[in-house]
Design a protein around this motif. Sequence first.
Motif, PDB file in Angstrom:
ATOM      1  N   GLU A  11       8.362 -31.695  -2.133  1.00 35.05           N
ATOM      2  CA  GLU A  11       9.649 -32.379  -2.084  1.00 35.05           C
ATOM      3  C   GLU A  11       9.462 -33.871  -1.798  1.00 35.05           C
ATOM      4  N   ASP A  32      -1.304 -35.759   1.030  1.00 34.73           N
ATOM      5  CA  ASP A  32      -1.148 -34.306   0.900  1.00 34.73           C
ATOM      6  C   ASP A  32      -2.555 -33.714   0.991  1.00 34.73           C
ATOM      7  N   ASP A  72       8.129 -26.052   6.838  1.00 32.32           N
ATOM      8  CA  ASP A  72       8.946 -26.056   8.069  1.00 32.32           C
ATOM      9  C   ASP A  72       8.125 -25.851   9.347  1.00 32.32           C
ATOM     10  N   HIS A  75       6.397 -28.988  10.943  1.00 33.96           N
ATOM     11  CA  HIS A  75       7.121 -30.224  11.275  1.00 33.96           C
ATOM     12  C   HIS A  75       6.890 -30.673  12.718  1.00 33.96           C
ATOM     13  N   THR A  92      12.216 -34.081   7.147  1.00 38.03           N
ATOM     14  CA  THR A  92      13.146 -33.310   6.327  1.00 38.03           C
ATOM     15  C   THR A  92      13.744 -32.168   7.140  1.00 38.03           C
ATOM     16  N   SER A 121      19.635 -34.014   3.735  1.00 37.64           N
ATOM     17  CA  SER A 121      19.988 -34.707   2.502  1.00 37.64           C
ATOM     18  C   SER A 121      21.420 -34.470   2.035  1.00 37.64           C
ATOM     19  N   LYS A 160       6.014 -19.670  -4.177  1.00 41.72           N
ATOM     20  CA  LYS A 160       5.262 -20.479  -3.207  1.00 41.72           C
ATOM     21  C   LYS A 160       4.696 -19.545  -2.142  1.00 41.72           C
ATOM     22  N   TRP A 162       3.886 -19.952   0.919  1.00 40.81           N
ATOM     23  CA  TRP A 162       4.446 -19.965   2.284  1.00 40.81           C
ATOM     24  C   TRP A 162       5.832 -19.340   2.362  1.00 40.81           C
ATOM     25  N   TYR A 299      17.912 -38.979  -0.978  1.00 42.10           N
ATOM     26  CA  TYR A 299      16.823 -39.471  -0.133  1.00 42.10           C
ATOM     27  C   TYR A 299      16.842 -40.992  -0.090  1.00 42.10           C
TER      28      TYR A 299
HETATM   29  N1  LIG Z   1      17.193 -31.040   0.249  1.00 41.17           N
HETATM   30  C1  LIG Z   1      16.232 -31.123   1.098  1.00 41.17           C
HETATM   31  O1  LIG Z   1      16.361 -31.815   2.065  1.00 41.17           O
HETATM   32  C2  LIG Z   1      14.978 -30.343   0.861  1.00 41.17           C
HETATM   33  C3  LIG Z   1      14.739 -29.725  -0.378  1.00 41.17           C
HETATM   34  C4  LIG Z   1      13.547 -29.010  -0.552  1.00 41.17           C
HETATM   35  C5  LIG Z   1      12.641 -28.904   0.485  1.00 41.17           C
HETATM   36  N2  LIG Z   1      12.913 -29.505   1.686  1.00 41.17           N
HETATM   37  C6  LIG Z   1      11.970 -29.366   2.826  1.00 41.17           C
HETATM   38  O2  LIG Z   1      10.756 -30.021   2.503  1.00 41.17           O
HETATM   39  C7  LIG Z   1       9.668 -29.350   3.145  1.00 41.17           C
HETATM   40  C8  LIG Z   1       8.598 -29.048   2.109  1.00 41.17           C
HETATM   41  O3  LIG Z   1       9.141 -28.178   1.129  1.00 41.17           O
HETATM   42  P1  LIG Z   1       8.520 -28.119  -0.343  1.00 41.17           P
HETATM   43  O4  LIG Z   1       9.453 -27.300  -1.138  1.00 41.17           O
HETATM   44  O5  LIG Z   1       8.160 -29.477  -0.793  1.00 41.17           O
HETATM   45  O6  LIG Z   1       7.185 -27.286  -0.067  1.00 41.17           O
HETATM   46  P2  LIG Z   1       5.779 -27.411  -0.834  1.00 41.17           P
HETATM   47  O7  LIG Z   1       4.952 -26.281  -0.346  1.00 41.17           O
HETATM   48  O8  LIG Z   1       6.009 -27.572  -2.295  1.00 41.17           O
HETATM   49  O9  LIG Z   1       5.184 -28.800  -0.309  1.00 41.17           O
HETATM   50  C9  LIG Z   1       4.637 -28.967   0.959  1.00 41.17           C
HETATM   51  C10 LIG Z   1       3.401 -29.823   0.795  1.00 41.17           C
HETATM   52  O10 LIG Z   1       2.860 -30.115   2.104  1.00 41.17           O
HETATM   53  C11 LIG Z   1       1.441 -30.155   1.945  1.00 41.17           C
HETATM   54  N3  LIG Z   1       0.819 -29.994   3.272  1.00 41.17           N
HETATM   55  C12 LIG Z   1       0.807 -28.888   4.061  1.00 41.17           C
HETATM   56  N4  LIG Z   1       0.117 -29.160   5.199  1.00 41.17           N
HETATM   57  C13 LIG Z   1      -0.284 -30.440   5.134  1.00 41.17           C
HETATM   58  C14 LIG Z   1      -1.019 -31.273   5.991  1.00 41.17           C
HETATM   59  N5  LIG Z   1      -1.470 -30.844   7.180  1.00 41.17           N
HETATM   60  N6  LIG Z   1      -1.286 -32.543   5.612  1.00 41.17           N
HETATM   61  C15 LIG Z   1      -0.841 -32.995   4.405  1.00 41.17           C
HETATM   62  N7  LIG Z   1      -0.134 -32.236   3.539  1.00 41.17           N
HETATM   63  C16 LIG Z   1       0.142 -30.978   3.899  1.00 41.17           C
HETATM   64  C17 LIG Z   1       1.137 -29.015   0.983  1.00 41.17           C
HETATM   65  O11 LIG Z   1      -0.144 -29.173   0.393  1.00 41.17           O
HETATM   66  C18 LIG Z   1       2.288 -29.123  -0.004  1.00 41.17           C
HETATM   67  O12 LIG Z   1       1.965 -29.896  -1.137  1.00 41.17           O
HETATM   68  C19 LIG Z   1      10.256 -28.098   3.796  1.00 41.17           C
HETATM   69  O13 LIG Z   1      10.490 -28.341   5.158  1.00 41.17           O
HETATM   70  C20 LIG Z   1      11.589 -27.914   3.089  1.00 41.17           C
HETATM   71  O14 LIG Z   1      12.575 -27.273   3.891  1.00 41.17           O
HETATM   72  C21 LIG Z   1      14.048 -30.240   1.875  1.00 41.17           C
END
Ligand SMILES: NC(=O)c1ccc[n+]([C@@H]2O[C@H](COP(=O)([O-])OP(=O)(O)OC[C@H]3O[C@@H](n4cnc5c(N)ncnc54)[C@H](O)[C@@H]3O)[C@@H](O)[C@H]2O)c1
Length: 359
Positions: A11, A32, A72, A75, A92, A121, A160, A162, A299
């Motif tokens: 995201e 990442d 999540d 965080h 987020t 968001s 995914k 997780w 965002y």
């Molecule tokens: N509308 C919104 O606000 C919205 C929408 C979607 C997701 N989110 C939030 O965004 C967060 C991520 O969701 P996502 O869908 O992108 O998941 P995702 O799994 O696609 O992305 C998470 C990324 O974090 C990376 N990561 C994990 N541990 C790490 C570390 N220690 N160091 C560096 N990188 C690391 C992973 O490799 C992965 O690419 C979640 O908390 C989700 O709730 C918010």
Amino acid sequence: MLKLAILGLGEGRSTMSAALQSKKIHLVKVCDINEELCKQRAKEFDFYPYTTNYDELLKDNSIDIIAIYTPDHLHAEHVKLALLHGKHVVCTKPFIDDLTKAKELITLCEQTGKKVFIGQSSRFSEPMKKQRKEFEEGVIGNLITIEAHYHADNRWFLAKEWSLLKSFKWLYGGLSHPVDFIRWYLPDIEEVMGYGMISTNGQEAGLKNEDTMHFIFKAKDGRVARVSGVYSSPTQPTKRDSTLTCVLRGMHGASQADYHELRYSVTSKEGEEKIIYWGDEKLKYYYRFEGQSHHAGEYQNYLEYFVDSIEQNFTAYPNMLEGIGTVALLQAMDRALKTGKPVKIEAIKSEYGIQSCVF
Ligand SMILES: NC(=O)c1ccc[n+]([C@@H]2O[C@H](COP(=O)([O-])OP(=O)(O)OC[C@H]3O[C@@H](n4cnc5c(N)ncnc54)[C@H](O)[C@@H]3O)[C@@H](O)[C@H]2O)c1
């Protein structure tokens, strides 16, 4: 110009787009642990400063703000490290997935004097902003009740890894959006009750927690509200229904904000009915990639608001306390699902030693 770094490029892709298009933010580096993804994003945005090591962001003194988009359950640790290294933080939603670390994070935030903003968001989308503005202008009069839902066919998300862990809950990942609407308008929720289940689609995919839930809230002043979340089932045509909706019923009128459709409707106290669609230009601003799974426009709106709050020294909301308030409510909802009984928010706050916090 304040300097930003981004952690997590799933995201976080939206945040890259938002920061690179904004005149108020200077994107310095992204991170990442998945190097392939770093390379993919670098190519996509023609932006090459990346690292796979979070430490590099933390130790870079030129970075003012770290924006966190990791799963999540990570965080709390990632926010803590950013604060300990003197950074302002955008995290987020949901801010955290459990209140165990809430007190420690509140103390750390106070000690460091750094700002923490929750990237909730949906508050920053066009229809929700309009609904809030008109509500504050008194268009529908005092609020009687609020209903919000988030019903999305998110079966794709089950791919995914997780999402199938025991730690992943749609309650936090999805319902944090409509629950935030409830708290935005009725911050003093006293008690919640609700039921949930894992749908047959969720069961087949191996989901460990509820993907179908309905809840009712009672505020301290006696007003009631409701929320529902359904995540592994098909949805209605968007002309008929919206995935993420907030309905306000006031003393003199009512309004409805439909998130993905960029649609807003209102009956004002004069009895006038109005429906607004923002159309293609705004849709392109808000949804910059394929489909509507990313939210770059929102965002950009919230990053610019947060930067203003640092430069002009005001508090940007939702701040950490408000984010924790929403998590306390989500945790009460979680308990209601387990016990089948109404749960008081004060009981949850006391358990985690944050009873004195006013959200
Ligand atoms: N509308 C919104 O606000 C919205 C929408 C979607 C997701 N989110 C939030 O965004 C967060 C991520 O969701 P996502 O869908 O992108 O998941 P995702 O799994 O696609 O992305 C998470 C990324 O974090 C990376 N990561 C994990 N541990 C790490 C570390 N220690 N160091 C560096 N990188 C690391 C992973 O490799 C992965 O690419 C979640 O908390 C989700 O709730 C918010």
